[in-house]
Design a protein around this motif. Structure first.
Motif, mmCIF file in Angstrom:
data_model
loop_
_atom_site.group_PDB
_atom_site.id
_atom_site.type_symbol
_atom_site.label_atom_id
_atom_site.label_comp_id
_atom_site.label_asym_id
_atom_site.label_seq_id
_atom_site.Cartn_x
_atom_site.Cartn_y
_atom_site.Cartn_z
ATOM 1 N N SER A 89 16.518 -6.727 7.194
ATOM 2 C CA SER A 89 16.867 -5.861 6.062
ATOM 3 C C SER A 89 18.171 -6.307 5.411
ATOM 4 O O SER A 89 18.300 -6.312 4.181
ATOM 5 C CB SER A 89 16.988 -4.416 6.537
ATOM 6 N N LYS A 90 19.127 -6.687 6.242
ATOM 7 C CA LYS A 90 20.436 -7.101 5.738
ATOM 8 C C LYS A 90 20.329 -8.303 4.815
ATOM 9 O O LYS A 90 20.995 -8.390 3.778
ATOM 10 C CB LYS A 90 21.365 -7.419 6.912
ATOM 11 N N TYR A 91 19.454 -9.253 5.176
ATOM 12 C CA TYR A 91 19.320 -10.485 4.394
ATOM 13 C C TYR A 91 18.083 -10.468 3.489
ATOM 14 O O TYR A 91 17.644 -11.526 3.012
ATOM 15 C CB TYR A 91 19.282 -11.689 5.337
ATOM 16 N N ASP A 92 17.517 -9.279 3.256
ATOM 17 C CA ASP A 92 16.379 -9.114 2.332
ATOM 18 C C ASP A 92 15.222 -10.054 2.641
ATOM 19 O O ASP A 92 14.617 -10.655 1.738
ATOM 20 C CB ASP A 92 16.836 -9.323 0.878
ATOM 21 N N ILE A 93 14.914 -10.203 3.927
ATOM 22 C CA ILE A 93 13.801 -11.067 4.333
ATOM 23 C C ILE A 93 12.463 -10.356 4.139
ATOM 24 O O ILE A 93 11.451 -10.979 3.853
ATOM 25 C CB ILE A 93 13.982 -11.504 5.804
ATOM 26 N N LEU A 94 12.480 -9.027 4.249
ATOM 27 C CA LEU A 94 11.250 -8.262 4.067
ATOM 28 C C LEU A 94 10.915 -8.163 2.582
ATOM 29 O O LEU A 94 11.814 -8.078 1.744
ATOM 30 C CB LEU A 94 11.403 -6.870 4.667
ATOM 31 N N PRO A 95 9.628 -8.151 2.239
ATOM 32 C CA PRO A 95 9.234 -8.114 0.818
ATOM 33 C C PRO A 95 9.569 -6.779 0.170
ATOM 34 O O PRO A 95 9.583 -5.729 0.816
ATOM 35 C CB PRO A 95 7.721 -8.344 0.872
ATOM 36 N N ASP A 96 9.829 -6.822 -1.132
ATOM 37 C CA ASP A 96 10.071 -5.617 -1.918
ATOM 38 C C ASP A 96 8.828 -5.296 -2.736
ATOM 39 O O ASP A 96 8.093 -6.191 -3.157
ATOM 40 C CB ASP A 96 11.256 -5.808 -2.870
ATOM 41 N N ALA A 97 8.610 -4.004 -2.962
ATOM 42 C CA ALA A 97 7.485 -3.588 -3.795
ATOM 43 C C ALA A 97 7.711 -2.164 -4.255
ATOM 44 O O ALA A 97 8.459 -1.403 -3.630
ATOM 45 C CB ALA A 97 6.170 -3.690 -3.019
ATOM 46 N N GLN A 135 0.810 -1.215 0.000
ATOM 47 C CA GLN A 135 0.000 0.000 0.000
ATOM 48 C C GLN A 135 0.849 1.274 0.000
ATOM 49 O O GLN A 135 0.310 2.371 0.025
ATOM 50 C CB GLN A 135 -0.926 0.013 1.210
ATOM 51 N N GLY A 136 2.178 1.102 -0.005
ATOM 52 C CA GLY A 136 3.045 2.270 -0.121
ATOM 53 C C GLY A 136 3.751 2.686 1.137
ATOM 54 O O GLY A 136 4.501 3.664 1.137
ATOM 55 N N HIS A 137 3.549 1.986 2.251
ATOM 56 C CA HIS A 137 4.267 2.327 3.470
ATOM 57 C C HIS A 137 5.695 1.796 3.386
ATOM 58 O O HIS A 137 5.950 0.755 2.766
ATOM 59 C CB HIS A 137 3.563 1.737 4.699
ATOM 60 N N ASN A 138 6.628 2.509 4.021
ATOM 61 C CA ASN A 138 8.011 2.046 3.978
ATOM 62 C C ASN A 138 8.185 0.783 4.821
ATOM 63 O O ASN A 138 7.322 0.445 5.648
ATOM 64 C CB ASN A 138 8.974 3.154 4.445
ATOM 65 N N LYS A 139 9.311 0.114 4.615
ATOM 66 C CA LYS A 139 9.519 -1.196 5.239
ATOM 67 C C LYS A 139 9.535 -1.134 6.760
ATOM 68 O O LYS A 139 8.978 -2.005 7.434
ATOM 69 C CB LYS A 139 10.829 -1.811 4.729
#
Length: 539
Positions: free
Chosen positions: A361-369, A293-297
């Protein structure tokens, strides 16, 4: 006595209090029948649900209601389908028990989740309001389910009648809030003791009404809290009942720990899946929904991690259905075990949330969009002011900077405030100040002054740790913390609401902008004021 001894031990090592209470309950539970402990849990929960009702203020949540409701709806749908399928096909629960298993998976604890975020809610941070809105939506669903269930004696026997009586009690509480509450508070004459007695009387009356109509006590408690939730009186009620809240919190967590028994293999299997759904998949679903929805990580992460527990209202549902013989023992023990585990671990995940976020964040576990983060910068930023936060103080400072024809950019994370900045044609960056990218966009290396209106130590530490030659003005709610912040040579002033205000700070802007000697003198005077204040407090 057991909880006091363990609490002293955990406090000495700076650990959260909730694990101490639960551990004490596990110990004392060996000496008391489970039926007695179930009564204690319900007593503790009744008062804590009342406190939640007192805190409830839907008006404050409008700016994030849409995003939070979408995220909450996605979470309930996704986790609900997974848990319902697992309950029915994997564990062979009957339809009702499968639904009860699903409720335990999708609902989160307001008591734990929002209590941990209390300070962030107080200063109106975006992730705290998102979390509060999601919890509010879930609790409304849980209250409606409790209304439909009725009491232990009448559970599921007449759902339409239960709904009628329950909604009538809620309507009565809203009418009391609008019509009678102001008049009764005037009769107290500003007495804190009478205010507390008034709130306890209202609680007793609505619990009595719930018992009379054979509705769950939690419904009566919630209605009572709603009845006295009118601002600013609710702030005083929360203040005067603080010691009672702590007492009943202790009762609840000790009693919860005491309900744990030696689990069977199937209980462990059911609990393991419930823990995975509650502590991992549920937060991750909310995080993903908010990012899309556009919120930052970071905002999405902090919101999602606030719901990694089993709801206390789901516990009430479990206790009522278990006592009525509807919920089987395997599921009941699994829910108790999961609730205990999730409430315990949630204390630690919240305490170490920044470290966990950096790891993810370091290991890119959070989704990208692709985000819809908005940035408005008119021209090149150079020799400018970075204003962190656009609350009442931030708005006054922005007006003063405009008067001085000083270029500035506002860093803000609240969608509603960003809309206001956009309408005013002001420079802004809609992002999180804890992210390095935000400061790069704000041209930190070109700035000559950073002014923060956020009274969080983590925010102040981030700003003072930036590689910049800009002078820094910070905000703090504690004098000792302010004195510590001033030890950093880059910090020229720390604003404390109890000592100084936005108007006084804005009076200094012209001098700060134009005169190096003024900045040095301001820093010296600020330090002397803080020391004098501390000495007067100690003396």
């Amino acid at each position: 006595m057991a909880s006091s001894a363990i609490l002293l031990f955990t406090d000495y090592f700076n650990h959260p209090s909730i694990p101490a209470y639960i551990l004490a309950g596990i110990i004392v539970g060996r000496f008391f029948p489970q039926e007695e402990m179930l009564s204690f849990v319900q007593i503790g929960l009744a008062f804590l649900v009342f406190i939640f009702g007192v805190k409830m203020d839907p008006e404050r949540l409008r700016s994030v209601a849409k995003e939070s409701q979408i995220a909450g709806g996605i979470q309930i749908t996704v986790i609900g389908l997974i848990s319902l399928t697992a309950g029915y096909f994997l564990f062979n629960f009957n339809p009702i028990n499968s639904i009860l298993f699903t409720l335990s998976a999708v609902l989160s604890s307001t008591l734990v989740g929002l209590d941990i975020l209390e300070r962030e809610i107080h200063i109106n941070l975006t992730h705290a309001r998102l979390a509060e809105s999601i919890h509010l939506t879930q609790d409304v669903i849980a209250i409606l389910i409790l209304i439909g269930l009725g009491s232990v004696q009448t559970i599921l026997t007449n759902i339409p009648q239960n709904l009628y009586y329950g909604l009538m009690i809620i309507a009565a509480s809203l009418a009391f809030r609008q019509i009678l509450f102001d008049q009764l508070t005037k009769l107290t004459g500003g007495s804190r003791e009478l205010m507390m007695l008034l709130s306890i009387t209202v609680l007793s009356a609505f619990i009595g009404a719930a018992q009379y109509f054979n509705i769950s006590l939690a419904v009566g408690s919630f209605a009572a809290g709603l009845a006295v939730s009118k601002y600013p009186y609710n702030i005083e009620i929360l203040d005067t009942t603080g010691s009672l809240k702590d007492f009943f919190s202790a009762i609840f967590f000790v009693s919860l720990g005491a309900l744990i028994t030696t689990p069977t293999q199937k209980v462990l299997m059911v609990s393991a899946l419930l823990i995975a759904l509650t502590s991992i998949f549920k937060p991750y679903t909310v995080i993903t929904a908010l990012i899309l929805q556009g919120h930052n990580k970071r905002t999405s992460y902090l919101t999602g991690m606030s719901i990694d527990q089993v709801s206390e209202l789901a516990l009430i549902i479990a206790i009522q259905t278990h006592l009525a013989g509807i919920m089987n023992d395997v599921l009941f023990q699994a829910i108790i075990l999961t609730a205990t585990f999730s409430m315990l671990t949630s204390s630690y995940t919240q305490r170490h949330k920044e470290e966990i976020y950096r790891f993810m964040s370091k290991y890119d576990i959070l989704p990208d969009a692709e985000t819809t983060i908005r940035t408005r910068i008119d021209g090149k930023l150079e020799n400018h002011v970075i204003l962190v936060g656009y609350d009442t103080q931030g708005k006054r400072l922005a007006d003063k900077l405009k008067e001085e024809n000083q270029q500035f950019v506002v860093l803000e994370n609240d969608p509603e405030k960003v809309e206001e900045l956009h309408d005013n044609n002001d420079n802004y960056i809609f992002s999180d100040i804890m992210e390095d990218e935000t400061w790069q966009k704000a041209e930190i290396e070109e700035a000559k002054l950073i002014i923060s209106t956020i009274p969080l130590r983590s925010a102040s530490n981030k700003i003072t740790g930036l590689e910049t030659d800009a002078d820094i003005i910070l905000r703090s709610e504690e004098v000792k913390e302010a004195e510590k912040l001033l030890e950093n040579d880059k910090v020229i002033y720390v604003n404390i609401p109890d000592m100084t205000g936005a108007e006084l700070l804005s009076d200094h802007i012209e001098g700060i902008m134009e005169n190096v000697n003024y900045r040095e003198e301001l820093r010296r005077k600020n330090m002397l004021e803080l020391r004098k204040y501390l000495q007067s407090e100690e003396g």
